[in-house]
Design an enzyme around this catalytic site. Structure first.
Site, short mmCIF file in Angstrom:
data_model
loop_
_atom_site.label_atom_id
_atom_site.label_comp_id
_atom_site.label_asym_id
_atom_site.label_seq_id
_atom_site.Cartn_x
_atom_site.Cartn_y
_atom_site.Cartn_z
N CYS A 1 0.85 -1.19 0.00
CA CYS A 1 0.00 0.00 0.00
C CYS A 1 0.89 1.24 0.00
CB CYS A 1 -0.87 -0.01 1.24
SG CYS A 1 -1.81 -1.52 1.42
N ARG B 1 1.12 2.09 -5.91
CA ARG B 1 1.33 1.00 -4.93
C ARG B 1 0.02 0.37 -4.51
NH1 ARG B 1 6.43 1.05 -2.21
NH2 ARG B 1 5.45 -0.15 -0.56
N TRP C 1 -3.84 -1.59 -1.25
CA TRP C 1 -3.80 -2.77 -2.12
C TRP C 1 -4.31 -3.91 -1.23
CZ3 TRP C 1 -3.51 -3.56 -7.13
CH2 TRP C 1 -3.35 -4.86 -7.60
N ASN D 1 0.45 -1.03 6.16
CA ASN D 1 0.85 -1.76 4.95
C ASN D 1 1.43 -3.08 5.43
OD1 ASN D 1 1.68 -2.59 2.45
ND2 ASN D 1 3.60 -1.43 2.49
N GLY D 2 0.95 -4.20 4.87
CA GLY D 2 1.52 -5.50 5.24
C GLY D 2 0.42 -6.47 5.67
N GLU E 1 7.69 -19.36 -20.95
CA GLU E 1 7.52 -18.00 -20.39
C GLU E 1 8.66 -17.10 -20.84
OE1 GLU E 1 5.46 -16.14 -19.19
OE2 GLU E 1 6.59 -14.57 -18.13
N LYS F 1 8.05 -13.55 -22.83
CA LYS F 1 8.62 -12.25 -22.42
C LYS F 1 9.33 -11.58 -23.58
CE LYS F 1 6.88 -11.45 -18.84
NZ LYS F 1 5.84 -12.26 -19.27
N GLU G 1 6.76 -10.40 -26.17
CA GLU G 1 5.97 -9.25 -25.69
C GLU G 1 6.79 -7.97 -25.68
OE1 GLU G 1 2.96 -9.87 -22.31
OE2 GLU G 1 4.72 -11.03 -21.71
N HIS H 1 12.06 -34.14 -32.71
CA HIS H 1 10.83 -34.50 -33.44
C HIS H 1 10.41 -33.39 -34.41
CE1 HIS H 1 10.35 -38.04 -30.95
NE2 HIS H 1 10.61 -37.28 -29.89
N LYS I 1 -3.02 -4.69 -20.23
CA LYS I 1 -2.67 -5.34 -18.97
C LYS I 1 -3.73 -6.37 -18.59
CE LYS I 1 -0.32 -6.35 -15.38
NZ LYS I 1 0.87 -7.22 -15.60
C1 AGP Z 1 1.81 -11.71 -19.42
O1 AGP Z 1 3.11 -11.12 -19.57
C2 AGP Z 1 0.85 -11.20 -20.45
N1 AGP Z 1 0.67 -9.79 -20.26
C3 AGP Z 1 -0.43 -12.01 -20.56
O2 AGP Z 1 -0.07 -13.24 -21.13
C4 AGP Z 1 -1.21 -12.30 -19.25
O3 AGP Z 1 -0.48 -13.21 -18.46
C5 AGP Z 1 -2.54 -12.95 -19.64
O4 AGP Z 1 -3.27 -12.00 -20.42
C6 AGP Z 1 -3.38 -13.35 -18.43
O5 AGP Z 1 -3.68 -12.22 -17.67
P1 AGP Z 1 -4.25 -12.44 -16.19
O6 AGP Z 1 -3.18 -13.12 -15.40
O7 AGP Z 1 -4.55 -11.06 -15.68
O8 AGP Z 1 -5.48 -13.29 -16.30
#
Ligand code: AGP
Length: 629
Positions: A2, A35, A83, A109-110, A498, A502, A505, A521, A624
């Site tokens: 927070c 935050r 938060w 906060n915590g 993953e 990254k 993205e 394969h 996001k």
């Molecule tokens: C992660 O880097 C991406 N921005 C995206 O794959 C994200 O993980 C996915 O859209 C799921 O989002 P969520 O965890 O909010 O459900």
């Protein structure tokens, strides 16, 4: 995670020669809103009373409330952006929380780990709690102690009361308190949660970080663990929880205000990568007792039902789905429950087999991903029980689930997920261990040992971050790469996926993650001279000779000209002969390794994208939270 602000200004007689506390606190909250923004609140001391306002939602809601119902001018005030951890983002649960008949205001906060037992004790003393929060319990405890100091017309000592209260509190906390009896004082305490003092001229400040007061002073004092600070307009006194004098470390803040919101990092992405030790720590905090028994109090699903679960289906998208893939290995190993991981947007269109003995575990940072929400709704219609692993308190998916296990990573601002990913894996481990404990698949001692290994992870992540320069340099040197492949086996396979995500993205280049065993394969046809290939190598101490198989995979690609970049465990000499670059991570049990092996891949992607000059916080085409199907 927070946002916290405190202020004491100076008055020459009745004339306020400092700032109005309301203005200072609101400015600080505005800078700290990143935050936490579930709710916000403020309290000031004026004319012998505490006045406070608080509202759920963004800071703008509180500002509107203050315009409609102004606070009196004051020299002393505290403010909070929340938060949510304990209790949803409502007006009632917003801070400050009042106690001692409204004469004491507290923000926090915590996580107070022992809030339940303290609440019981205080209820027996007649305290009537209004919120669901652990913070109100801390406020009531402080108020009770303060009141017991007062005899006749004497006044209490807020600093002494805070010392005594902190001796009773367990967990992570930054607490700020003001009392009507002491109008020119703010008292604060910290354990496992940040707090800095801002030194002004005839005024002093407190903040969860320097953003809280950077517009007024750049002289800061960092507080240490288990310390209490009492500020007035002209004095700053620091003690430990038992009243012994202590020292803070003064320093000059040379960040500009904008970078201060990012903790001094150039981007939220980099800040959040560096938040990861704390994200894992906060997600672990308060969820097991001293005997290593898991106490997932918030996981309100009938234990009897959980004992009869015969299948688990994880529903998620993107990075969260990779967290689910890691969880699958752990849950199946610990609980012996068949665990499937489904991309949410595929799940309900394949006529899945779901019934009342199926446990649905959705994983979502935002809690608003429409694909996952619709999949959860579908599974509920089929009679399944649903648990949400989520980072956003009060969001739609946990609200529509039977139970929730919140990750406590704090707000994740950068679109590309990092700290939430590690926190999701941590929460999934806790869920798996809880099921194993409930169903008797693991002895308590075994669970305690695994929890002990988990509790070592934050420090191990920090060690990787402390040695990030080498991986950063590699990322910067590969800004012209056109394609990068990522290989891994077992839990290293979702880590490879993953790592590829990254890079896609952030750097907008082709990247693909493969199961290392899959290479022969087909994908090995992609290997040509100079092709960069990351390989996530399992521990040489692990089982099933996985390590030997992955080392032979490295040889296979190297023999065809690949530029091999290896993530391996400290001490693993076998990989050196076949690697152009080796990045070592601390030793840890195989199932927990993703919490470490992911970090170099995050740093690499960030460095390469930054070298290309891309906006790493808001990459093109992305959002996001994907709230459309
Ligand atoms: C992660 O880097 C991406 N921005 C995206 O794959 C994200 O993980 C996915 O859209 C799921 O989002 P969520 O965890 O909010 O459900």
């Amino acid at each position: 995670m927070c946002g916290i602000v405190g202020y004491v200004g100076h008055s020459a007689g009745r004339v306020n020669t400092g700032h109005n506390a309301l203005d200072v606190v609101l400015e600080g909250l505005r800078r700290l809103e990143y935050r936490g923004y579930d709710s916000a609140g403020i309290a000031v001391v004026a004319d012998g009373t505490i006045s406070s306002r608080k509202k759920s939602g963004k800071l703008s809601n509180l500002i509107a409330e203050l315009e409609a119902s102004p606070l009196p001018d004051s020299l002393t005030g505290i403010g909070h952006t929340r938060w949510a951890t304990h209790g949803g983002p409502t007006d009632l649960n917003a801070h400050p929380h009042l106690a001692d008949e409204g004469k004491l205001a507290v923000i926090h906060n915590g996580i107070i780990e022992n809030f339940a037992e303290l609440k019981l004790e205080l209820v027996r003393k007649g305290v009537d709690f209004k919120s669901e929060t652990d913070t109100e319990v801390a406020a009531a405890l402080l108020g009770d102690i303060y009141r017991n100091q007062v005899h006749g017309s004497s006044k209490g000592d807020l600093t002494k009361a805070m010392q005594l209260a902190c001796q009773r509190l367990e967990g992570a906390f930054t607490l700020l308190a003001i009392h009507a009896d002491q109008p020119d004082v703010v008292v604060a305490a910290r354990r496992n949660s940040p707090l800095v003092v801002g030194l002004g001229d005839g005024e002093n400040f407190l903040g969860s970080d320097v953003s809280g007061f950077i517009d007024y002073t750049r002289r800061a004092v960092e507080l240490g663990q288990d310390q209490i600070v009492t500020i007035t307009a002209d004095t700053v006194e620091i003690t430990d929880f038992y009243g012994a004098p202590a020292e803070g470390k003064e320093y000059h803040v040379d960040w500009d205000p904008a970078s201060a919101e990012k903790g001094g990092f150039p981007s939220f992405m980099e800040k959040e990568i560096h938040d990861q030790p704390d994200a894992v720590l906060q997600t672990l905090l308060g969820r097991s007792d001293v005997n290593g028994r898991l106490t997932l109090d918030e996981l309100r699903v009938d234990p009897e039902l959980l004992k009869h679960v015969d299948k688990i289906i994880v529903l998620a998208c993107g990075t969260s789905a990779y967290a689910g893939q890691v969880a699958k290995y752990a849950i199946e190993h610990w609980c012996r429950i068949p665990t499937e991981v489904e991309l949410s947007h595929e799940f309900r269109y394949r006529d899945p087999i779901v019934d009342e003995n199926t446990l649905i575990v959705s994983i979502s940072q935002s809690g608003e991903t429409m694909d996952t929400l619709m999949a959860v709704r579908y599974a509920k219609e089929q009679g399944a029980k649903t648990v949400s692993i989520c980072n956003t308190n009060g969001s739609t998916i946990p609200r529509e689930s039977d139970a929730v296990l919140y990750t406590h990573a704090g707000p994740e601002i950068a679109v590309a997920s990092t700290k939430a990913f590690l926190a999701q894996i941590t929460a999934a481990y806790l869920l798996g261990l809880y099921l194993a404990q409930l169903r008797g698949n693991k002895f308590q001692g075994e669970i305690k040992d695994i929890l002990a290994d988990l509790n070592k992870i934050p420090a191990k992540i920090q060690r990787i971050l402390d040695n990030e320069a080498q991986i950063k340099e590699l990322g910067q040197s590969m800004a012209d790469a056109k394609s990068v492949l990522f290989l891994g086996r077992h839990v290293g396979f979702p880590v490879a996926m993953e790592g590829a995500l990254k890079l896609k993205e952030l750097a907008y280049i082709h990247a693909e993650g493969f199961a290392a065993g899959e290479l022969k394969h087909g994908p090995i046809a992609l290997i040509e001279e100079g092709q960069p290939v990351f390989v996530v190598v399992p521990s040489p101490r692990g089982r099933d000779s996985l390590h030997a198989k992955v080392v032979s995979n490295i040889q296979e690609v190297r023999a065809r000209g690949a530029k091999t970049i290896v993530i391996a465990e400290e001490g693993d000499e076998a990989v050196k002969a076949y690697a152009e670059h080796v990045f070592y991570i601390p030793e840890t049990p195989t199932l927990l390794a993703p919490l470490l092996s992911t970090v170099p891949l995050q740093i690499f992607a960030l460095a390469l994208a930054s070298a290309k000059g891309y906006d790493v916080d808001q990459p093109r085409n992305l959002a996001k939270s994907v709230t459309v199907e």
